[in-house]
Design a protein around this motif. Structure first.
Motif, short mmCIF file in Angstrom:
data_model
loop_
_atom_site.label_atom_id
_atom_site.label_comp_id
_atom_site.label_asym_id
_atom_site.label_seq_id
_atom_site.Cartn_x
_atom_site.Cartn_y
_atom_site.Cartn_z
N TYR A 252 -15.58 -37.97 82.14
CA TYR A 252 -14.70 -39.11 81.88
C TYR A 252 -14.18 -39.06 80.45
CZ TYR A 252 -16.55 -41.18 86.18
OH TYR A 252 -16.89 -41.42 87.49
N ASP A 253 -13.08 -38.35 80.23
CA ASP A 253 -12.52 -38.32 78.89
C ASP A 253 -11.63 -39.56 78.67
OD1 ASP A 253 -10.28 -37.79 80.37
OD2 ASP A 253 -9.80 -35.89 79.40
N ASP A 254 -11.19 -39.74 77.43
CA ASP A 254 -10.42 -40.94 77.08
C ASP A 254 -9.14 -41.06 77.90
OD1 ASP A 254 -12.39 -41.30 75.24
OD2 ASP A 254 -11.16 -40.97 73.47
N ALA A 255 -8.44 -39.93 78.10
CA ALA A 255 -7.16 -39.97 78.81
C ALA A 255 -7.33 -40.45 80.25
CB ALA A 255 -6.50 -38.59 78.79
N LEU A 256 -8.39 -39.98 80.92
CA LEU A 256 -8.61 -40.36 82.31
C LEU A 256 -8.98 -41.83 82.42
CD1 LEU A 256 -8.88 -39.70 85.29
CD2 LEU A 256 -11.23 -38.95 84.85
N VAL A 257 -9.89 -42.30 81.57
CA VAL A 257 -10.31 -43.70 81.62
C VAL A 257 -9.12 -44.61 81.33
CG1 VAL A 257 -11.77 -45.46 80.54
CG2 VAL A 257 -12.69 -43.18 81.03
N LEU A 258 -8.31 -44.27 80.33
CA LEU A 258 -7.14 -45.07 80.00
C LEU A 258 -6.15 -45.09 81.17
CD1 LEU A 258 -5.38 -46.71 78.10
CD2 LEU A 258 -4.56 -44.56 77.10
N ALA A 259 -5.96 -43.95 81.82
CA ALA A 259 -5.03 -43.89 82.94
C ALA A 259 -5.49 -44.78 84.09
CB ALA A 259 -4.88 -42.44 83.42
N VAL A 260 -6.80 -44.78 84.37
CA VAL A 260 -7.32 -45.62 85.45
C VAL A 260 -7.22 -47.09 85.08
CG1 VAL A 260 -9.38 -46.21 86.77
CG2 VAL A 260 -8.84 -43.81 86.32
N LEU A 261 -7.54 -47.43 83.83
CA LEU A 261 -7.43 -48.82 83.40
C LEU A 261 -5.99 -49.31 83.48
CD1 LEU A 261 -9.77 -48.83 80.26
CD2 LEU A 261 -10.21 -49.94 82.46
N THR A 262 -5.04 -48.46 83.15
CA THR A 262 -3.63 -48.85 83.13
C THR A 262 -3.05 -48.97 84.53
OG1 THR A 262 -3.34 -47.75 81.00
CG2 THR A 262 -1.35 -48.24 82.26
N ASN A 263 -3.40 -48.03 85.41
CA ASN A 263 -2.75 -47.97 86.72
C ASN A 263 -3.63 -48.42 87.88
OD1 ASN A 263 -0.14 -46.32 86.00
ND2 ASN A 263 -1.83 -45.25 85.01
N GLY A 264 -4.92 -48.61 87.65
CA GLY A 264 -5.81 -48.86 88.78
C GLY A 264 -6.13 -47.54 89.48
N LYS A 265 -6.88 -47.62 90.55
CA LYS A 265 -7.29 -46.39 91.25
C LYS A 265 -7.55 -46.69 92.71
CE LYS A 265 -8.54 -41.97 91.00
NZ LYS A 265 -8.45 -41.71 92.46
N LYS A 266 -7.14 -45.77 93.57
CA LYS A 266 -7.41 -45.89 95.00
C LYS A 266 -8.19 -44.67 95.44
CE LYS A 266 -5.27 -46.59 99.51
NZ LYS A 266 -4.00 -46.74 100.27
N GLY A 267 -9.33 -44.90 96.11
CA GLY A 267 -10.16 -43.80 96.57
C GLY A 267 -10.76 -44.08 97.92
N HIS A 268 -11.75 -43.30 98.31
CA HIS A 268 -12.30 -43.43 99.65
C HIS A 268 -13.10 -44.73 99.80
CE1 HIS A 268 -16.10 -42.24 97.77
NE2 HIS A 268 -16.71 -42.50 98.92
N ILE A 269 -13.56 -45.31 98.69
CA ILE A 269 -14.31 -46.57 98.76
C ILE A 269 -13.36 -47.76 98.89
CG2 ILE A 269 -15.89 -48.09 97.51
CD1 ILE A 269 -17.10 -45.64 96.22
N GLY A 270 -12.29 -47.75 98.12
CA GLY A 270 -11.34 -48.88 98.11
C GLY A 270 -10.42 -48.76 96.93
N SER A 271 -9.85 -49.88 96.51
CA SER A 271 -8.88 -49.87 95.41
C SER A 271 -9.42 -50.65 94.21
CB SER A 271 -7.56 -50.50 95.87
OG SER A 271 -6.99 -49.74 96.92
N MET A 272 -9.15 -50.13 93.04
CA MET A 272 -9.50 -50.81 91.79
C MET A 272 -8.21 -51.34 91.18
SD MET A 272 -11.08 -49.17 88.31
CE MET A 272 -10.71 -49.92 86.72
#
Length: 296
Positions: A252-272
């Motif tokens: 989990y580098d800074d760029a990935l965490v920031l991208a998820v915080l900014t855009n949210g995330k959709k995966g096999h569990i559900g959506s953030m």
């Protein structure tokens, strides 16, 4: 007309009684302002009811009169009646009040509670940014833990293992199921950091999908599957990603965490959902540092 007046009086009494029933406790205090407010409410109710009765009576009993205008629409014409004096005065008065309110009554540079709150928040954020301009890694981890417990723990749990499997387990980088989901469905929601996105089914053979998912979820340990070459084109041979091309899938580098915080995330569990603008840059960096520390 007599019955309308009686009905209007009954309506006024009912509205006043209802007002007193809802807010009567306020009028029993020693504050005369509340009493004046109640008197104003009585005046407004009375005037409104009798004005409405006046116009209802006019609609029922008045007859049109005056000179018909020459213009007609589908056979429907109108009378050349003068503008009602009361309406004209009310219209002009509204315009005068509007100009007064804009220029003197409430100027844009006047005091505002919202403006004061915004100024205080901006001052606090400036002090925060100055104080934590160059924090150490230990400070970031400690700060990130506080942010995580407030913002992330409701879904990921205080131990970061996810609550009842309904959120990503952050104690290790990623699960095999998550990797497989992304391979099959693609990932195009981290557009601010990785605008190209990832199309679905970059790997088509289930055996290759299983091999790559196991390798990535296992922390890139063991022999690298030949099929990972497809992934390396964007994520790099070591899985640490390429700026604006593919995210780091190793940690989990800074760029990935920031991208998820900014855009949210959709995966096999559900959506953030997106957490855009809920954290300042230092807090985002601190959160990334803490999440990385969990799996160490």
């Amino acid at each position: 007309m007599k019955s309308m007046v009686i009905g209007g009086i009954i309506l006024i009494i009912a509205l006043i009684a209802g007002t007193y029933y809802v807010a009567g406790d306020a009028f029993n205090s020693d504050d005369y302002v509340n009493s004046l407010t109640f008197l104003g409410a009585i005046a407004i109710i009375t005037i409104t009811v009798f004005v409405a009765l006046k116009y209802v009576n006019q609609i029922k009993n008045d007859t049109a009169s005056g000179e018909l205008a020459e213009e007609k629409w589908d056979g429907i014409g109108e009378y050349r009646n003068p503008i009602p004096t009361g309406w004209a005065l009310a219209f002009i008065g509204t315009m005068v009040w509007l100009l007064w309110y804009w220029t003197i009554g409430y100027p844009t540079n006047g005091f505002s509670q919202i403006g004061q709150w915004n100024e205080e928040v901006n001052d606090y954020n400036a002090k925060f940014a100055s104080k934590w301009e160059n924090p150490s890694e230990d400070t970031l981890v400690s700060m990130g833990q506080s942010v995580f417990l407030v913002q992330c723990a409701p879904c990921h749990g205080v131990d970061a293992e996810g609550i009842n499997g309904k959120a990503q387990n952050l104690t290790h980088r990623i699960s095999k199921e998550s990797v497989e989901y992304v391979i099959k469905n693609g990932s195009n929601n981290l557009v601010t950091a990785f605008p190209a996105g990832m199309p679905p089914m970059m790997l088509t053979e289930q055996a290759d999908i299983d091999a790559v998912s196991t390798y990535v979820a296992g922390g890139f340990k063991g022999e690298q599957p030949a099929a990972f070459a497809v992934c390396a084109g964007c994520h790099g041979a070591d899985g640490k990603g390429m700026a604006f091309v593919g995210p780091n899938i190793r940690n989990y580098d800074d760029a990935l965490v920031l991208a998820v915080l900014t855009n949210g995330k959709k995966g096999h569990i559900g959506s953030m959902p997106s957490f855009n603008d809920r954290l300042n840059p230092t807090q985002e960096k601190a959160l990334a540092a803490y999440i990385r520390s969990i799996g160490e």
